[in-house]
Each structure stands twice: as structure tokens, then as C-alpha cells.
Design a protein around this motif. Structure first.
Motif, mmCIF file in Angstrom:
data_model
loop_
_atom_site.group_PDB
_atom_site.id
_atom_site.type_symbol
_atom_site.label_atom_id
_atom_site.label_comp_id
_atom_site.label_asym_id
_atom_site.label_seq_id
_atom_site.Cartn_x
_atom_site.Cartn_y
_atom_site.Cartn_z
ATOM 1 N N ILE A 18 8.232 -5.276 21.583
ATOM 2 C CA ILE A 18 7.751 -5.781 20.294
ATOM 3 C C ILE A 18 8.629 -5.265 19.157
ATOM 4 O O ILE A 18 8.988 -6.003 18.240
ATOM 5 C CB ILE A 18 6.281 -5.386 20.074
ATOM 6 N N TYR A 19 9.006 -3.988 19.225
ATOM 7 C CA TYR A 19 9.857 -3.412 18.179
ATOM 8 C C TYR A 19 11.193 -4.153 18.094
ATOM 9 O O TYR A 19 11.630 -4.539 17.010
ATOM 10 C CB TYR A 19 10.082 -1.927 18.449
ATOM 11 N N TRP A 68 11.954 -7.143 19.316
ATOM 12 C CA TRP A 68 11.778 -8.541 18.948
ATOM 13 C C TRP A 68 11.617 -8.680 17.445
ATOM 14 O O TRP A 68 12.155 -9.606 16.843
ATOM 15 C CB TRP A 68 10.562 -9.135 19.648
ATOM 16 N N ARG A 69 10.891 -7.774 16.822
ATOM 17 C CA ARG A 69 10.754 -7.842 15.362
ATOM 18 C C ARG A 69 12.054 -7.468 14.660
ATOM 19 O O ARG A 69 12.385 -8.036 13.622
ATOM 20 C CB ARG A 69 9.638 -6.918 14.893
ATOM 21 N N ARG A 70 12.760 -6.509 15.219
ATOM 22 C CA ARG A 70 14.011 -6.069 14.596
ATOM 23 C C ARG A 70 15.056 -7.188 14.584
ATOM 24 O O ARG A 70 15.767 -7.373 13.597
ATOM 25 C CB ARG A 70 14.547 -4.855 15.338
ATOM 26 N N ARG A 93 14.313 -10.356 14.835
ATOM 27 C CA ARG A 93 13.638 -11.524 14.266
ATOM 28 C C ARG A 93 13.452 -12.650 15.288
ATOM 29 O O ARG A 93 13.720 -13.813 15.009
ATOM 30 C CB ARG A 93 14.379 -12.026 13.047
ATOM 31 N N ASN A 152 10.800 -14.834 17.228
ATOM 32 C CA ASN A 152 9.419 -15.240 16.981
ATOM 33 C C ASN A 152 8.642 -15.186 18.298
ATOM 34 O O ASN A 152 8.315 -16.200 18.897
ATOM 35 C CB ASN A 152 9.389 -16.642 16.386
ATOM 36 N N TYR A 153 8.323 -13.972 18.738
ATOM 37 C CA TYR A 153 7.656 -13.786 20.026
ATOM 38 C C TYR A 153 6.219 -14.277 20.006
ATOM 39 O O TYR A 153 5.682 -14.696 21.026
ATOM 40 C CB TYR A 153 7.705 -12.326 20.464
ATOM 41 N N SER A 154 5.574 -14.266 18.843
ATOM 42 C CA SER A 154 4.193 -14.747 18.785
ATOM 43 C C SER A 154 4.135 -16.250 19.041
ATOM 44 O O SER A 154 3.201 -16.746 19.671
ATOM 45 C CB SER A 154 3.551 -14.403 17.446
ATOM 46 N N GLY A 179 1.081 -4.994 16.508
ATOM 47 C CA GLY A 179 2.425 -4.484 16.294
ATOM 48 C C GLY A 179 2.730 -3.376 17.283
ATOM 49 O O GLY A 179 1.883 -2.951 18.071
ATOM 50 N N TYR A 180 3.978 -2.896 17.250
ATOM 51 C CA TYR A 180 4.363 -1.866 18.216
ATOM 52 C C TYR A 180 3.609 -0.560 17.974
ATOM 53 O O TYR A 180 3.326 0.170 18.914
ATOM 54 C CB TYR A 180 5.875 -1.652 18.211
#
Length: 98
Positions: free
Chosen positions: A8-9, A11-13, A15, A17-19, A31-32
Motif C-alpha cells: 500500500i505504501y 502503491w501510494r508513493r 501513484r 490507483n490500487y483501490s 492506509g498503510y
């Protein structure tokens, strides 16, 4: 859970769009930090259960209460199964992190 939090960390870093990819409702995914909190909470609960079981086994006064020492780890398993099948509601972690 540690690997999921790391995913998750990153994927957000980067960018990603895993959701959207996994079909999570927008804005409700954890969140992570929440995943790490959940994982570490489970580890602390497991460690407390093991230490309580060992303490009861070592104490000479409770040698006759062997059934109680077997129920301590069983209670952890029952709580986890209830949460797994969503019989026991999960708390809203976003409230606790504010």
C-alpha cells in the motif's frame, strides 16, 4: 500484513490507483498505517496470550487449573475467527488515529 502495508505504501508513493484495480470503494480503503496498526495489534494480543499461558503454567499455585491455561490461546483464536467472518464488528480506525 507487513507485506500488504508495504504494498500500500509503495502503491501510494508511485501513484498507482490500487483501490480502482482491486475494486475498493473510494475513500474507505485502509492506509498503510492502519494496516500496520492492525498487524501490530494482533502481534501484541498474540504475545500477551502466550505470556499469560506461560505464566499460568509456571505458577505452582495454579497447577490444578489446566483448563484455564488452555482457554487463553483459544479465546484469541475465537476472537480472530469472529472478526474474520464479520460476526464481531471491526472498529473504525480512522477515529482512533485523529
Amino acid at each position: 500484513m507487513l507485506m500488504y502495508a508495504a504494498n500500500i505504501y509503495f502503491w501510494r508513493r508511485y501513484r498507482i490507483n490500487y483501490s480502482f484495480i482491486f475494486g475498493f470503494k473510494q475513500g474507505t480503503e485502509l492506509g498503510y498505517r492502519e494496516v500496520l496498526l492492525l498487524g501490530f495489534g494482533l502481534v501484541v494480543l498474540s504475545l500477551a496470550s502466550v505470556l499469560a499461558n506461560l505464566d499460568m503454567e509456571i505458577d505452582p499455585k495454579t497447577n490444578d487449573c489446566q483448563a484455564l491455561t488452555e482457554l487463553v490461546p483459544l479465546s484469541l483464536v475465537v476472537v480472530r475467527l469472529l472478526k474474520l467472518f464479520k460476526i464481531l464488528p471491526l472498529p473504525n480506525f480512522k477515529i482512533y488515529l485523529l
